[in-house]
Scaffold this motif. Structure first.
Motif, short mmCIF file in Angstrom:
data_model
loop_
_atom_site.label_atom_id
_atom_site.label_comp_id
_atom_site.label_asym_id
_atom_site.label_seq_id
_atom_site.Cartn_x
_atom_site.Cartn_y
_atom_site.Cartn_z
N PRO A 132 2.28 -45.91 -9.17
CA PRO A 132 2.69 -46.37 -7.83
C PRO A 132 3.54 -45.36 -7.05
O PRO A 132 3.42 -45.25 -5.84
CB PRO A 132 3.48 -47.64 -8.11
N TYR A 133 4.39 -44.62 -7.76
CA TYR A 133 5.23 -43.63 -7.07
C TYR A 133 4.37 -42.61 -6.33
O TYR A 133 4.58 -42.35 -5.14
CB TYR A 133 6.16 -42.93 -8.07
N TRP A 134 3.40 -42.03 -7.04
CA TRP A 134 2.56 -41.01 -6.43
C TRP A 134 1.62 -41.59 -5.38
O TRP A 134 1.25 -40.91 -4.42
CB TRP A 134 1.79 -40.22 -7.49
N VAL A 135 1.25 -42.85 -5.55
CA VAL A 135 0.43 -43.51 -4.53
C VAL A 135 1.23 -43.66 -3.23
O VAL A 135 0.73 -43.37 -2.14
CB VAL A 135 -0.08 -44.88 -5.03
N VAL A 136 2.49 -44.08 -3.34
CA VAL A 136 3.32 -44.24 -2.14
C VAL A 136 3.56 -42.89 -1.47
O VAL A 136 3.46 -42.76 -0.24
CB VAL A 136 4.66 -44.95 -2.47
N VAL A 137 3.85 -41.87 -2.26
CA VAL A 137 4.06 -40.53 -1.70
C VAL A 137 2.78 -40.04 -1.02
O VAL A 137 2.80 -39.56 0.13
CB VAL A 137 4.52 -39.53 -2.79
#
Length: 186
Positions: A132-137
């Motif tokens: 999720p972190y990389w998806v949001v970024v």
């Protein structure tokens, strides 16, 4: 890295001709202050997509892998169909006077316009599948790649970009992701 690149590409494509891109154009035409508008879009996108990423991560913990695969695959295929229905500027209301200034107005209006939008739903789906972190970024970068140039260059860009072709390509990308998600894993 895959989560970041896929999220950036999908959101940038999905945003072309979307109501929030049209909203960015309307805000730029109305206020003619690109920096506070771009900053407002950035803040609204981070807040909105962080929420979407958290929902996607939660969905990943609730659904089993087989159910998640079917939900993701069918959702991506539904997104492909949705991409073929362009948004209209008539659906937007940027308000009368900027009660909260250009930045504050942009944050509030853009955040609300993004609720339930294609790119927010795509972020939820991607966060359920990837980190999720990389998806949001990635989705935030995709949103900025699609909207910041519109704020700065406005009409010149929208007259040169064949929005219908971008929608068709985006639909094909979503359909391919849907089929790939539904394809039996070996």
């Amino acid at each position: 890295m895959e989560a970041f690149l896929v999220s950036t590409g999908i959101v940038a494509l999905a945003e072309m001709g979307d109501k929030t891109q049209l909203l960015a154009l309307l805000l730029a035409a109305r206020f003619r202050k690109p920096w506070p508008i771009v900053a407002g879009i950035f803040v609204a996108t981070i807040a909105n997509h962080a929420l979407a990423g958290a929902v996607g991560a939660w969905v990943n913990t609730v659904l089993g892998p087989d159910v998640l695969r079917w939900v993701l695959g069918l959702s991506f295929i539904a997104m492909a169909a949705w991409m073929l229905v362009p948004d209209k500027a008539d659906d937007l209301d940027s308000g009368n006077a900027p009660r909260f200034g250009v930045f504050g107005t942009t944050v509030v209006v853009f955040f609300l316009a993004e609720m339930g939008d294609k790119t927010q739903i795509a972020t939820v789906m991607l966060a359920a599948q990837y980190n999720p972190y990389w998806v949001v970024v990635g989705s935030t970068l995709g949103m900025m790649l699609a909207n910041a140039p519109v704020v700065w260059f406005g009409d010149a860009i929208t007259k040169r970009v064949p929005i219908r072709i971008v929608h068709i390509v985006s639909a094909m990308v979503f359909a391919a992701l849907g089929v790939a998600a539904l394809w039996p894993q070996s």
